[in-house]
Design an enzyme around this catalytic site. Sequence first.
Site, PDB file in Angstrom:
ATOM      1  N   GLU A   1     109.080 -98.970   0.806  1.00 16.59           N
ATOM      2  CA  GLU A   1     109.552 -99.419   1.754  1.00 16.59           C
ATOM      3  C   GLU A   1     108.357-100.587   2.893  1.00 16.59           C
ATOM      4  O   GLU A   1     108.077 -99.386   3.103  1.00 16.59           O
ATOM      5  CB  GLU A   1     110.838 -99.809   2.910  1.00 16.59           C
ATOM      6  CG  GLU A   1     111.770-100.995   2.763  1.00 16.59           C
ATOM      7  CD  GLU A   1     111.798-100.832   1.104  1.00 16.59           C
ATOM      8  OE1 GLU A   1     111.732-102.170   1.108  1.00 16.59           O
ATOM      9  OE2 GLU A   1     113.353-100.176   1.211  1.00 16.59           O
TER      10      GLU A   1
ATOM     11  N   ASP B   1     111.007-107.867  -6.752  1.00 14.92           N
ATOM     12  CA  ASP B   1     111.961-108.626  -6.972  1.00 14.92           C
ATOM     13  C   ASP B   1     112.092-108.913  -8.115  1.00 14.92           C
ATOM     14  O   ASP B   1     113.293-108.983  -9.087  1.00 14.92           O
ATOM     15  CB  ASP B   1     112.430-109.555  -6.196  1.00 14.92           C
ATOM     16  CG  ASP B   1     112.588-109.822  -4.358  1.00 14.92           C
ATOM     17  OD1 ASP B   1     112.848-108.048  -4.056  1.00 14.92           O
ATOM     18  OD2 ASP B   1     112.255-110.003  -3.443  1.00 14.92           O
TER      19      ASP B   1
ATOM     20  N   ASP C   1     104.565-102.320  -0.598  1.00 13.64           N
ATOM     21  CA  ASP C   1     104.044-103.426  -1.502  1.00 13.64           C
ATOM     22  C   ASP C   1     102.782-104.099  -1.209  1.00 13.64           C
ATOM     23  O   ASP C   1     101.751-104.383  -1.744  1.00 13.64           O
ATOM     24  CB  ASP C   1     104.743-104.264  -2.336  1.00 13.64           C
ATOM     25  CG  ASP C   1     105.663-104.712  -0.752  1.00 13.64           C
ATOM     26  OD1 ASP C   1     105.577-104.770   0.102  1.00 13.64           O
ATOM     27  OD2 ASP C   1     106.305-105.149  -1.493  1.00 13.64           O
TER      28      ASP C   1
ATOM     29  N   SER D   1     118.152-110.026  -3.144  1.00 13.56           N
ATOM     30  CA  SER D   1     117.268-110.949  -3.873  1.00 13.56           C
ATOM     31  C   SER D   1     118.279-111.447  -4.857  1.00 13.56           C
ATOM     32  O   SER D   1     118.005-111.902  -6.329  1.00 13.56           O
ATOM     33  CB  SER D   1     115.931-109.851  -5.089  1.00 13.56           C
ATOM     34  OG  SER D   1     115.430-109.427  -4.207  1.00 13.56           O
ATOM     35  N   SER D   2     118.483-112.486  -3.870  1.00 13.61           N
ATOM     36  CA  SER D   2     119.773-113.791  -4.874  1.00 13.61           C
ATOM     37  C   SER D   2     119.102-114.493  -5.730  1.00 13.61           C
ATOM     38  O   SER D   2     119.389-115.070  -6.347  1.00 13.61           O
ATOM     39  CB  SER D   2     120.924-113.998  -4.433  1.00 13.61           C
ATOM     40  OG  SER D   2     120.350-114.705  -2.665  1.00 13.61           O
TER      41      SER D   2
ATOM     42  N   LYS E   1     114.068-114.133  10.327  1.00 11.14           N
ATOM     43  CA  LYS E   1     112.536-113.614  10.160  1.00 11.14           C
ATOM     44  C   LYS E   1     111.604-114.841  10.407  1.00 11.14           C
ATOM     45  O   LYS E   1     110.485-114.145  11.347  1.00 11.14           O
ATOM     46  CB  LYS E   1     112.339-112.959   8.369  1.00 11.14           C
ATOM     47  CG  LYS E   1     112.606-112.303   7.557  1.00 11.14           C
ATOM     48  CD  LYS E   1     113.184-112.424   6.120  1.00 11.14           C
ATOM     49  CE  LYS E   1     114.030-111.674   5.423  1.00 11.14           C
ATOM     50  NZ  LYS E   1     113.218-112.269   3.752  1.00 11.14           N
TER      51      LYS E   1
ATOM     52  N   SER F   1     118.415-110.801  10.423  1.00 13.18           N
ATOM     53  CA  SER F   1     117.726-110.858  11.316  1.00 13.18           C
ATOM     54  C   SER F   1     116.837-111.759  11.085  1.00 13.18           C
ATOM     55  O   SER F   1     116.084-111.947   9.952  1.00 13.18           O
ATOM     56  CB  SER F   1     115.897-109.671  11.107  1.00 13.18           C
ATOM     57  OG  SER F   1     115.046-109.427  11.256  1.00 13.18           O
TER      58      SER F   1
ATOM     59  N   TYR G   1     107.952-108.704  11.060  1.00  9.91           N
ATOM     60  CA  TYR G   1     106.957-108.175  10.043  1.00  9.91           C
ATOM     61  C   TYR G   1     105.620-108.838   9.793  1.00  9.91           C
ATOM     62  O   TYR G   1     104.795-108.139  10.171  1.00  9.91           O
ATOM     63  CB  TYR G   1     107.483-108.937   8.878  1.00  9.91           C
ATOM     64  CG  TYR G   1     106.910-109.416   7.926  1.00  9.91           C
ATOM     65  CD1 TYR G   1     107.378-108.049   6.289  1.00  9.91           C
ATOM     66  CD2 TYR G   1     105.542-109.697   7.402  1.00  9.91           C
ATOM     67  CE1 TYR G   1     106.895-108.615   5.153  1.00  9.91           C
ATOM     68  CE2 TYR G   1     105.158-110.278   5.745  1.00  9.91           C
ATOM     69  CZ  TYR G   1     105.528-108.939   4.934  1.00  9.91           C
ATOM     70  OH  TYR G   1     105.133-108.831   3.948  1.00  9.91           O
TER      71      TYR G   1
END
Length: 516
Positions: free
Chosen positions: A51, A209, A54, A161-162, A258, A256, A266
Amino acid sequence: MSVPELKAGDKNIPTSLQTRCPEVIKGFEATYGAKPDFVARSPGRVNLIGEHIDYADFSVLPLAIDVDMLCAVKVLDEKNPSITLSNDDKRFAQRKFDLPLDGSFVTIDPSVSDWSNYFKCGLHVAHEFLKEIAPAKFSNAPLAGLQVYCKGNVPTGSGLSSSAAFICAVALAVIKANMGESYHVSKKDLTRITVVAEHYVGVNNGGMDQAASVCGEEDHALYVEFKPELKATAFKFPELKNDDVSFVIANTLVVSNKFETAPTNYNLRVVEVTAAANVLANKFGVVLKHVGASNLNKGNLRDFMNAYYARYHNTPEPWDGDVTTGIERLTKMVELVEEALGNKKEGFTVEETAAALNCSKEEFTKDYLTTYPVRFQVLKLYQRARHVYTEALRVLEALKVMTGTKFDSDEDFFKAFGGLMNQSQASCDKLYECSCPETDKICEIALGSGSYGSRLTGAGWGGCTVHLVPSSSVESVKKALINDFYKVKYPNITDAELNDAIIVSKPALGSCLCEL
């Protein structure tokens, strides 16, 4: 390797598809009064370990899960260059739009929030691909018209990741519809083109994803590498003596925002890990060389590792992803973080960070603090760098557990792999500070009722958790989560909401086509 093309009635069709394919076909027939030609499918994903690494170009370990998006498709004759979209979920109204007769791309307006925009993203990258592989056919002529019926069960907004599942299924469907039965799209091409698809609606995703959704294999996790190129390699879980590997995915139901939290969450982490890489580079007298787009265009912690080994170990070639070499180098990086940053565990002020970079406060502010809005008291360079390097190390150690370790009992495997997941959660909580009380509570309950490894998955600050559970213990973990978390935290939760909140999955097949 090509995307699998399964035939109705085949023995190798996953159990869930044997149920869901007839359902989406029935929905298509009820909507359009005809049979579809085929069904395109792509699943959601969960990340097991890796996590917030990337964007430092370190590899991750996700897997495809047994929830997915299905698109039943009928190809129209050339007199109908239009697309009609329908959705099993009645919250998403039917949409219809024409395809440009001159072969140009369909317009996407990211300022308008509509589910059809995600379809258009998949359509756009598929159209670009078709122009690339068959320019004579697609340069100046419209794509084939389609009737499409969508049915998905990846919970939206859950961090599973829909959107990637939808876009990958759409791109696969568009390519199939336009190239016909004789063309077989490769997993590599489908991953490559869909990675950039969400950019057209303003989402700057990184590729995990799509790689997980497209390349998933039953009973395998995926080692997804970002350098020197995006690549997903499947690794099989060990065959156990008395039980099976299952994963329970539990949503905290904490969302959350974003955009609102980015300056303290982030965005701030991106600034901190980038600053940490450059402080380390300055400390050890190396120059960061980064190929391709980089956060803040300043290089990252993987770039520092490569530069350090080039200078001090005479290894000019960057790390190529080899597990043994990676473990050796990442272990050294953890030592260097302790040496260079460990005396400032309370954090660096702007003045102290600028001094560590040999620049002025004004230069540091301009280079690091103006690209993204951020808010902070101190920059926690030690904690963030230590998390990234130890988390990247855990990914490689997890691969060793899966592939190079012999176990005397099933429990030995669950303890070894689950232990790494628990270490990851502790690092996300204490070093990266991206957990939340609800995540911590769910992990505590799951570990006390049969899980061997429990952690957040996705960006954190809410969202989903993932738990490594022997199949024989799944029901006890579910029961404990329902009684001790969901019904306590959300006393009015419905059975339907619980069904969406808890998903049980084995590692699942990735994108595929179902021929009818």
